[in-house]
Design a protein around this motif. Structure first.
Motif, PDB file in Angstrom:
ATOM      1  N   GLY A 110      15.328 -32.417  23.396  1.00 46.19           N
ATOM      2  CA  GLY A 110      13.948 -32.412  23.844  1.00 46.19           C
ATOM      3  C   GLY A 110      13.358 -34.035  23.628  1.00 46.19           C
ATOM      4  O   GLY A 110      14.066 -34.664  23.009  1.00 46.19           O
ATOM      5  N   VAL A 111      12.134 -33.928  24.097  1.00 50.78           N
ATOM      6  CA  VAL A 111      11.522 -35.254  23.929  1.00 50.78           C
ATOM      7  C   VAL A 111      10.972 -35.464  22.636  1.00 50.78           C
ATOM      8  O   VAL A 111       9.572 -35.573  22.594  1.00 50.78           O
ATOM      9  N   LEU A 112      11.547 -35.596  21.695  1.00 53.18           N
ATOM     10  CA  LEU A 112      11.070 -35.797  20.201  1.00 53.18           C
ATOM     11  C   LEU A 112      11.733 -37.259  19.838  1.00 53.18           C
ATOM     12  O   LEU A 112      12.638 -37.517  20.258  1.00 53.18           O
ATOM     13  N   ARG A 113      10.591 -37.773  19.130  1.00 51.19           N
ATOM     14  CA  ARG A 113      11.023 -39.220  18.936  1.00 51.19           C
ATOM     15  C   ARG A 113      10.976 -39.232  17.093  1.00 51.19           C
ATOM     16  O   ARG A 113       9.855 -39.102  16.631  1.00 51.19           O
ATOM     17  N   VAL A 114      11.773 -39.894  16.593  1.00 50.80           N
ATOM     18  CA  VAL A 114      11.880 -40.114  15.093  1.00 50.80           C
ATOM     19  C   VAL A 114      12.214 -41.542  14.740  1.00 50.80           C
ATOM     20  O   VAL A 114      13.511 -42.049  15.318  1.00 50.80           O
ATOM     21  N   LYS A 115      11.190 -42.157  14.453  1.00 52.17           N
ATOM     22  CA  LYS A 115      11.285 -43.593  14.146  1.00 52.17           C
ATOM     23  C   LYS A 115      12.174 -43.686  12.648  1.00 52.17           C
ATOM     24  O   LYS A 115      11.312 -43.518  11.779  1.00 52.17           O
ATOM     25  N   MET A 116      13.254 -44.009  12.651  1.00 47.05           N
ATOM     26  CA  MET A 116      13.867 -44.134  11.365  1.00 47.05           C
ATOM     27  C   MET A 116      14.011 -45.537  10.951  1.00 47.05           C
ATOM     28  O   MET A 116      14.571 -46.384  11.752  1.00 47.05           O
ATOM     29  N   THR A 117      13.769 -45.727   9.710  1.00 45.01           N
ATOM     30  CA  THR A 117      13.767 -47.040   9.179  1.00 45.01           C
ATOM     31  C   THR A 117      15.215 -46.891   8.357  1.00 45.01           C
ATOM     32  O   THR A 117      15.250 -46.138   7.453  1.00 45.01           O
ATOM     33  N   MET A 118      16.258 -47.733   8.845  1.00 47.85           N
ATOM     34  CA  MET A 118      17.603 -47.549   8.318  1.00 47.85           C
ATOM     35  C   MET A 118      18.068 -48.611   7.258  1.00 47.85           C
ATOM     36  O   MET A 118      17.596 -49.884   7.475  1.00 47.85           O
ATOM     37  N   ASP A 119      18.818 -48.314   6.296  1.00 43.49           N
ATOM     38  CA  ASP A 119      19.647 -49.046   5.505  1.00 43.49           C
ATOM     39  C   ASP A 119      20.922 -48.899   5.530  1.00 43.49           C
ATOM     40  O   ASP A 119      21.414 -48.141   4.876  1.00 43.49           O
ATOM     41  N   GLY A 120      21.589 -49.472   6.524  1.00 46.28           N
ATOM     42  CA  GLY A 120      22.854 -49.235   6.973  1.00 46.28           C
ATOM     43  C   GLY A 120      22.783 -47.844   7.766  1.00 46.28           C
ATOM     44  O   GLY A 120      21.925 -47.492   8.677  1.00 46.28           O
ATOM     45  N   GLU A 121      23.602 -46.727   7.041  1.00 47.14           N
ATOM     46  CA  GLU A 121      23.373 -45.471   7.673  1.00 47.14           C
ATOM     47  C   GLU A 121      22.647 -44.603   6.700  1.00 47.14           C
ATOM     48  O   GLU A 121      22.562 -43.446   7.253  1.00 47.14           O
ATOM     49  N   TYR A 122      22.077 -45.219   5.807  1.00 46.48           N
ATOM     50  CA  TYR A 122      21.104 -44.498   5.334  1.00 46.48           C
ATOM     51  C   TYR A 122      19.864 -44.727   5.557  1.00 46.48           C
ATOM     52  O   TYR A 122      19.210 -45.505   6.170  1.00 46.48           O
ATOM     53  N   ILE A 123      18.871 -43.452   5.774  1.00 43.97           N
ATOM     54  CA  ILE A 123      17.683 -43.597   6.022  1.00 43.97           C
ATOM     55  C   ILE A 123      16.720 -43.748   4.976  1.00 43.97           C
ATOM     56  O   ILE A 123      16.483 -43.328   3.889  1.00 43.97           O
ATOM     57  N   TYR A 124      15.968 -44.818   5.399  1.00 44.70           N
ATOM     58  CA  TYR A 124      14.930 -45.432   4.128  1.00 44.70           C
ATOM     59  C   TYR A 124      13.359 -44.644   4.469  1.00 44.70           C
ATOM     60  O   TYR A 124      13.047 -44.249   3.412  1.00 44.70           O
ATOM     61  N   ASN A 125      13.391 -44.565   5.657  1.00 44.26           N
ATOM     62  CA  ASN A 125      12.086 -43.874   6.019  1.00 44.26           C
ATOM     63  C   ASN A 125      11.934 -43.418   7.320  1.00 44.26           C
ATOM     64  O   ASN A 125      12.683 -43.867   8.036  1.00 44.26           O
ATOM     65  N   ALA A 126      11.359 -42.201   7.551  1.00 44.60           N
ATOM     66  CA  ALA A 126      11.280 -41.789   9.030  1.00 44.60           C
ATOM     67  C   ALA A 126      10.026 -41.377   9.272  1.00 44.60           C
ATOM     68  O   ALA A 126       9.015 -40.778   8.513  1.00 44.60           O
ATOM     69  N   GLU A 127       9.761 -41.542  10.543  1.00 45.60           N
ATOM     70  CA  GLU A 127       8.372 -41.172  10.914  1.00 45.60           C
ATOM     71  C   GLU A 127       8.528 -40.296  12.302  1.00 45.60           C
ATOM     72  O   GLU A 127       9.115 -40.933  13.392  1.00 45.60           O
ATOM     73  N   THR A 128       7.964 -39.135  12.479  1.00 44.94           N
ATOM     74  CA  THR A 128       8.091 -38.452  13.567  1.00 44.94           C
ATOM     75  C   THR A 128       7.059 -38.724  14.457  1.00 44.94           C
ATOM     76  O   THR A 128       5.830 -38.787  14.061  1.00 44.94           O
ATOM     77  N   VAL A 129       7.265 -39.083  15.692  1.00 46.20           N
ATOM     78  CA  VAL A 129       6.322 -39.318  17.042  1.00 46.20           C
ATOM     79  C   VAL A 129       6.588 -38.117  17.594  1.00 46.20           C
ATOM     80  O   VAL A 129       7.434 -37.762  18.588  1.00 46.20           O
TER      81      VAL A 129
END
Lengths: 338, 372, 171
Positions: B26-45
């Motif tokens: 569906g139309v969900l957006r997650v803005k992921m701040t990545m360090d390589g393949e690791y997620i540093y931070n995620a913000e759901t929009v």
């Protein structure tokens, strides 16, 4: 076989058409196979049993616009799909379909196939790098680590077989396995090494590695569509995508050929040499075996979920490489003894 | 297996998962701040398909608002029907006939199974296994056929009426449902073999996506997410409504709090729903499906009212403020995945992207319901 | 002592020292009472008629304390929402809490703020999940939650400067 220009051209044409046809119709087989496993008929509309689907798909792919996204490295972007298809094509030159049917037997055929297989990994890296897309970039990094991790056990296992056969020539490797299925390298009992219990495991390692090398599920981490959209070919449309797609299937055929030649006796008949029709007889066995292997490829793909990249690398570095190394040493020792 | 590495903020990049992404369904957006393949931070929009259903409630009469309930959660629309019917019945003090209650339970539970089937298929698809999706949709199709015959729609049901139902069920529905139960019991065994016991699946789910009880409390997670974390909370049990107290069923609870626990909760719930349907069919009373006495014009007395139901995804609460008029003064829809998804931002930190998406799938997101 | 009494007792400390018009903790009126004329205090509601048990109205500055009490009692946050009482020039913010255990007690905490200056303290330090609910309430009503870490539109477009659930909103 004399190496005339005519022979080379003929060989290349036959190889290309074999690969092309295979790639096209393996897509059809894949979809039919998927249908078989999923209680549905698969493609049915174009031609009987959907048999005209591959040419129609081909036409569609070729007539679509080749979209080049803004900001990509054009040269690299364009070269990558060709790089994906080309090594698979070349590798076919040295695959012996039977005693006589081989485009160009090379004494270091195994080496050549590996050299070009490595080039295939290169194409994924280049495609991901050139696409200017984060998903593609992650995917290409994954693909490279995957290629490195799986080429090592693949080669070590192959070296084991090469040691038994005493030749890098694929034809010669098959020759040593003639005379019935009990002579195939997959069995522990071999006249050269006596009894090596690890040989079936070697076969499994080779098989797993060829699945991983060809980026097939459950090891399709390069394109992991639920994570990386379409991985390294996210940005490719039209025949750019088509070449990647065909390259994948060509690689599957190569992988299956290699598995069959190294472990399943190549074009050798399973119950000794029956003598009649040696020509069709042998090539028929070879094709039967590779398609059986391909069927298992398809079967696995539609049954298992995908692993993760760390699971994949763990499997290779912690299990496959040590086992294959151990088998190499064991085989070397046994060769000395017997 | 995956210990989060120490993340270095200066080497991160932002990865947009969505609004169009195969894993978000569906139309969900997650803005992921990545360090390589690791997620540093995620913000759901959120908000890509926000339709302001709550404003619509203020412009429509109470019966007119019922169809909106099917548009919130397109997978378990029946439960949302139920929630809305409950709150209006509570406000207007409408009695529901026994038979209608039983049929409500049957349809809601069938819908719950259908919803879980879509989740199962889509989730395994997220994990890269395509085939279970086809099996699930095959089975779900049978439920949809059954419900379509009774309700007239396949997905966006508007079946409930205040005090009753739109349509009575017939013998075809009953025999069809019974046949489905026998068939589906076998199918569940097949799923257990094909999917639940799969080594790759277990490796990917066990121990990943930890959600503990405190996190559930802080975020208000309900449904299978809470039950996968050892919280024995099911609105059907904790706050019994309709005729649920009449039935003998279990609320599956797993204490591990990982993706696999949530997976098992849902698999077990399908089984329990079958039990409820079976009992409801056995006990199904005769009688009318609509109350004899029902106000012509629905005008709840002023005040605010609340009702909650257990949907396939958790606690759906509906708060209605009435000023005594034809339209609601305020209608608040508390949807379960809104809270369930919220904990993703916190929980996915330090995870690998593959595990994070497997975690996201285990939350069973339905985007229209979050965005409303 | 069941949880409803426990919660009521814990919350009634908030109203102990203030001359609120209704410190009565007894079942004062049924749900028919008009919310407009209601003062601060705790009401016990008929669950079957209303759908919740405890109805707490308080001053904005008591909010954090009340929510803290409720959190410590093990409630989870169900939702936060607003109601626009345009006639009284007030905005009401309603916090719904419920419990995971079998001690059923739905608690509603409500507070009223002037429409012209809608400011409330955030409860995100207590209930992390309030973040989205507060952002949503901010979207729809324009209520500013002071101290909220990231008060940007959630459901509305990121450049939205309108608040659709206000009664005087014209599309």
């Amino acid at each position: 076989m004399s190496l005339t220009l005519f022979n080379v051209v003929l060989a290349v044409i036959i190889a290309i058409s074999f690969v092309g046809l295979n790639a096209a119709y393996l897509v059809w087989c894949e979809r039919k196979g998927a249908g078989l496993f999923q209680r549905r008929p698969g493609p049915m509309e174009n031609g009987p049993w959907g048999l005209l689907q591959p040419p129609v798909d081909g036409v569609k792919l070729m007539t679509k616009q080749l979209l080049i996204p803004g900001g990509v490295d054009k040269a690299i972007f364009m070269v990558a799909p060709v790089l994906a298809m080309f090594p698979a094509l070349i590798s076919f030159v040295t695959i012996p379909f039977s005693e006589n049917i081989v485009a160009h037997p090379i004494d270091v055929g195994v080496l050549m196939i590996f050299a070009f297989a490595a080039l295939g990994g290169m194409s994924l890296l280049v495609a991901g790098w050139g696409s200017r897309n984060k998903y593609s970039m992650i995917s290409s990094v994954r693909a490279v680590s995957q290629t490195v991790a799986y080429e090592i056990p693949l080669m070590i296992t192959t070296i084991t077989v090469v040691m038994i056969s005493g030749s890098l020539n694929l034809g010669d490797i098959v020759q040593t396995q003639l005379g019935g299925f009990w002579h195939w390298n997959i069995w522990p009992l071999q006249k050269q090494v006596g009894f090596n219990l690890l040989m079936p495991f070697s076969f499994l390692i080779l098989f797993v590695c060829s699945v991983a090398e060809t980026n097939r599920a459950p090891f399709d981490l390069g394109e992991a569509e639920s994570e990386l959209v379409a991985g390294f070919h996210t940005e490719y449309s039209s025949m750019g995508f088509g070449l990647f797609f065909m390259g994948e299937y060509a690689n599957i055929v190569i992988g299956a050929c290699l598995t069959v030649i190294l472990f399943l006796g190549g074009w050798a008949c399973p119950v000794g040499d029956l003598g009649f029709f040696p020509f069709t007889h042998h090539v028929g066995w070879f094709l039967l075996k590779i398609y059986l292997i391909i069927f298992v490829f398809i079967w696995i793909r539609w049954t298992f979920p995908r692993t993760t990249i760390y699971g994949l690398l763990n499997l290779s570095w912690k299990y496959l490489i040590p086992i294959s190394l151990f088998n190499l040493l064991l085989t070397a020792g046994l060769l000395k003894v017997f | 297996m995956t210990e989060p590495i120490t993340l270095q903020q200066d080497e991160t990049f932002v990865l947009n998962v969505g609004p169009q992404h195969p894993a978000t369904h569906g139309v969900l957006r997650v803005k992921m701040t990545m360090d390589g393949e690791y997620i540093y931070n995620a913000e759901t929009v959120l908000g890509y398909i926000h339709r302001m259903h709550e404003k619509m409630a203020e412009n429509r009469t109470y019966p007119q608002y019922m169809p909106n309930m099917g548009r919130l959660d397109y997978l378990s629309a029946m439960s949302f029907n139920h929630g809305y019917a409950l709150v209006v019945e509570r406000a207007c003090n409408i009695e529901v006939p026994e038979r209608a209650e039983y049929i409500r339970v049957i349809t809601v539970e069938l819908n719950r199974i259908a919803s879980h089937l879509v989740w199962l298929g889509a989730y395994v698809l997220d994990l890269g296994g395509f085939t279970p999706l086809m099996y699930c949709f095959d089975d779900r199709e049978q439920i949809l056929d059954l419900l379509e015959a009774v309700t007239g729609s396949r997905l966006t049901y508007c079946y409930f009426r205040f005090g009753g139902l739109y349509n009575d069920i017939d013998d075809d529905f009953i025999t069809g449902t019974r046949a489905f139960i026998t068939h589906f019991r076998k199918e569940l065994k097949m799923y257990a073999k094909l999917v639940t016991g799969n080594v790759i699946l277990m490796k990917r789910l066990k121990g990943h996506g930890p959600v503990d009880q405190n996190m559930c409390q802080r975020y208000g997670a309900t449904g299978p997410v809470a039950r996968g974390s050892g919280i024995n909370y099911d609105v059907r049990r904790n706050e019994p409504y309709s005729v649920y107290p009449d039935f003998d069923f279990e609320v599956p609870v797993f204490t591990e709090g990982d993706s696999y626990a949530r997976y098992l909760v849902r698999m077990e719930e399908m089984e329990q729903s079958l039990r409820i349907i079976e009992q409801a069919l056995d006990k199904l009373p005769d009688g009318p499906i609509n109350p004899k006495k029902k106000p012509k014009l629905i005008k709840p007395p002023p005040g605010d009212y609340f009702a909650a139901v257990e949907t396939a995804r958790g606690n759906f609460g509906i708060r209605m403020v009435s000023d005594g008029g034809k339209n609601a003064y305020r209608m608040k829809l508390r949807s379960p995945t809104y809270s369930n998804m919220h904990l993703f931002d916190e929980a996915c930190r330090g995870m690998l992207i593959a595990d994070a998406l497997a975690f996201m799938g285990s939350l069973d997101l339905v985007i229209p319901e979050m965005d409303r | 002592m069941n949880i409803q009494d426990k919660t009521r007792e814990a919350l009634s400390t908030l109203f102990a020292d203030m001359p609120s018009p209704e410190p009565e903790t007894d079942d004062g009126e049924e749900g028919e009472e008009k919310p407009e004329i209601r003062g601060n205090g705790i009401l016990e509601q008929d669950y079957h008629a209303k759908g919740f048990h405890l109805d707490v109205q308080l001053e904005p500055n008591q909010l954090i304390e009340a929510v803290r009490i409720i959190y410590d009692l093990g409630y989870y946050l169900e939702s936060i929402t607003g109601v626009d009482w345009i006639k009284e020039e007030q905005l009401e913010v309603v916090y719904d809490f419920s419990r995971y255990d079998f001690d059923l007690c739905r608690t509603v905490v409500r507070t009223r703020i002037p429409r012209t200056e809608p400011h409330l303290p955030t409860i995100t330090p207590i209930y992390t999940g309030a973040s989205w609910h507060e952002r949503e309430t901010h979207d729809f009503f324009g209520i500013v939650f002071d101290g909220h870490p990231h008060l940007v539109p959630l459901l509305l477009p990121e450049d939205a400067d309108f608040h659709p659930l206000l009664k005087d909103f014209k599309a």
